[in-house]
Design a protein around this motif. Structure first.
Motif: not given
Length: 476
Positions: A366, A370, A374
């Motif tokens: 990560l 992200s 995300d």
């Protein structure tokens, strides 16, 4: 919290046993059948139920790999099944044809133990399906069996109340009265007890019986000092005979089921009661924890199997971060990541991480981007905290990786071996990696490129124990 998420009611008679692999749940019953369910949604597999036994099926268990299921019955047989297609692989008949009450695989899958009503216990070669060793107890039926995590010992329990300890050559090391009215079940914790001297292995053993008690024992073994079984404590809570007990995979919890229709979950270290479950309407005959998920299965004479799910916050009460980090972070499951978030005070992110299927490898990869794009974590402070905690994990992984002895590294994967095997070229490899190599590269050695004399892979138990000892020393 523990919540009931599913009830299986397919058996037509008492449920005698249930067992988990990493992807399946098996149950068996007085109705002569074994049933298999997928853990993804608890649907029954197309080839289930498995039918062969002519009388009640008393016990079932998976091999450590999960590829084979064993079942045993009043009909005097222990049967091996393929979990891929439900086909019968072998039928092993107990000497004398006595009803078989319990069966268990050794940790390295090399042996299968079966215990019978006439007091006999047999060690079968799990590959050739031939009888390897046979012994017997003086009195009573054998109704319980458990292997120590390292496979050097196994324990049997009898209806007369005796715990008997055997080595892997079937030599009786010790026997003593553990439960006055008879033993019903026993189980080893997979995690060693801390505090032992170097070279001395300590394992926690639980037993339960008709005397309404659950007892905790500590087993120690060394080739120099020999074997010792010490009674440690008795867990209270049940008011009737206790029929089943099992440790969680991480050793932090112990569950028991009783004639009083209740299921009690204990914190292994404090021995406090964490939960009491009272859903079943008749005797609770079996219970089992899933190996890699937050699930518990309980079976009963009410013909049902209940599936329970633990809240990660609940498990944080029974599982410390130190215990969790005994395995490498990149090997964590999604549930392990949930536990890690809880331990870091980030439990509000568990739902987001689960929705995005963040396991250990994903966690370590990560980034700031992200987390924002995300996972949609909007708070700058929260993102910074998560990144800081992840960086601490990365540092730990890097430190551990740099210290790993070269002989513990698989030549194919260049990763720490979990299940080392010796090939015919004399080198040790990770089992799964070598099996894939043989299937794809034919019969050549990864180290010498010469043709392998044989494709037989032999478990390297000595190397596996050395790796485990190194992990215990360095992952603290």
């Amino acid at each position: 919290m523990v919540k009931l998420i599913h009830t299986l009611a397919d058996h037509s008679d008492d449920v005698n046993c249930c067992a988990f692999s990493s992807s399946l749940l098996a149950t068996c019953s007085l109705d002569k059948t074994i049933r298999l369910y997928t853990l993804s949604d608890f649907t029954e597999l197309p080839y289930s139920p498995l039918k062969f036994h002519t009388y009640a099926v008393h016990c079932c268990c998976f091999s450590p790999s999960g590829h084979i299921l064993a079942s045993c019955s009043t009909d005097g047989t222990t049967v091996l099944w393929s979990t891929h297609n439900g086909q019968t692989l072998a039928v092993m008949e107990q000497p004398g044809g006595s009803p078989v009450r319990v069966c268990r695989f050794s940790p390295d899958s090399s042996c299968l133990a079966s215990g019978a009503a006439d007091g006999t216990v047999v060690l079968w070669n799990a590959q050739s399906h031939k009888l390897y060793r046979c012994g017997s107890v003086k009195d009573g039926s054998l109704v319980a069996c458990a292997f120590s995590p390292n496979g050097n010992l196994f324990v049997t329990g009898s209806s007369c109340g005796d715990l008997t300890v055997w080595d892997d050559k079937m030599r009786c090391l010790h026997s003593e009265k553990a439960h006055d009215l008879g033993i019903t079940c026993c189980d080893f914790s997979s995690q060693p007890v801390s505090g032992g001297e170097q070279g001395l292995q300590f394992f926690r053993l639980a037993s339960c019986g008709q005397d309404c008690q659950v007892k905790i024992w500590v087993v120690s073994f060394t080739h120099v000092l020999g074997f010792e079984l010490k009674y440690k404590s008795t867990l209270s809570g049940h008011c009737a005979p206790v029929l089943t007990c099992a440790f969680s995979h991480d050793g932090q919890m112990l569950v028991s089921g009783s004639v009083d229709k209740s299921v009690i979950i204990y914190d292994t270290n404090s021995q406090n009661v964490l939960h009491t479950l009272t859903q079943h309407t008749r005797y609770v005959t079996t219970c089992a924890f899933a190996p890699n998920t937050l699930l518990l299965a309980t079976g009963s004479m009410d013909k049902t199997v209940n599936i329970w799910q633990f809240d990660p916050e609940t498990l944080c009460q029974a599982r410390s971060m130190e215990d969790q980090l005994k395995q490498f972070p990149e090997d964590w499951s999604e549930e392990d990541v949930s536990l890690w978030l809880c331990a870091q005070g980030l439990k509000d992110l568990i739902g987001i991480f689960k929705m995005n299927n963040i396991d250990g490898k994903e966690l370590l990869n990560l980034t700031k981007e992200s987390l924002t794009d995300d996972l949609k974590i909007e708070s700058l402070g929260l993102r910074s905290k998560v990144l800081r905690k992840i960086e601490e994990l990365r540092t730990k992984v890097k430190s551990l990786s740099s210290e790993i002895p070269d002989e513990f590294i698989c030549p194919i994967t260049r990763e720490l071996m979990k299940d080392p095997v010796i090939a015919s070229d004399g080198y040790s490899y990770e089992k799964e990696a070598m099996e894939n190599w043989i299937s794809k590269k034919k019969r050549t050695s990864p180290m010498t490129n010469l043709v392998l004399p044989s494709v037989v892979l032999t478990p390297n138990r000595t190397l596996k124990m050395a790796i485990n000892r190194w992990l215990e020393t360095h992952q603290k």
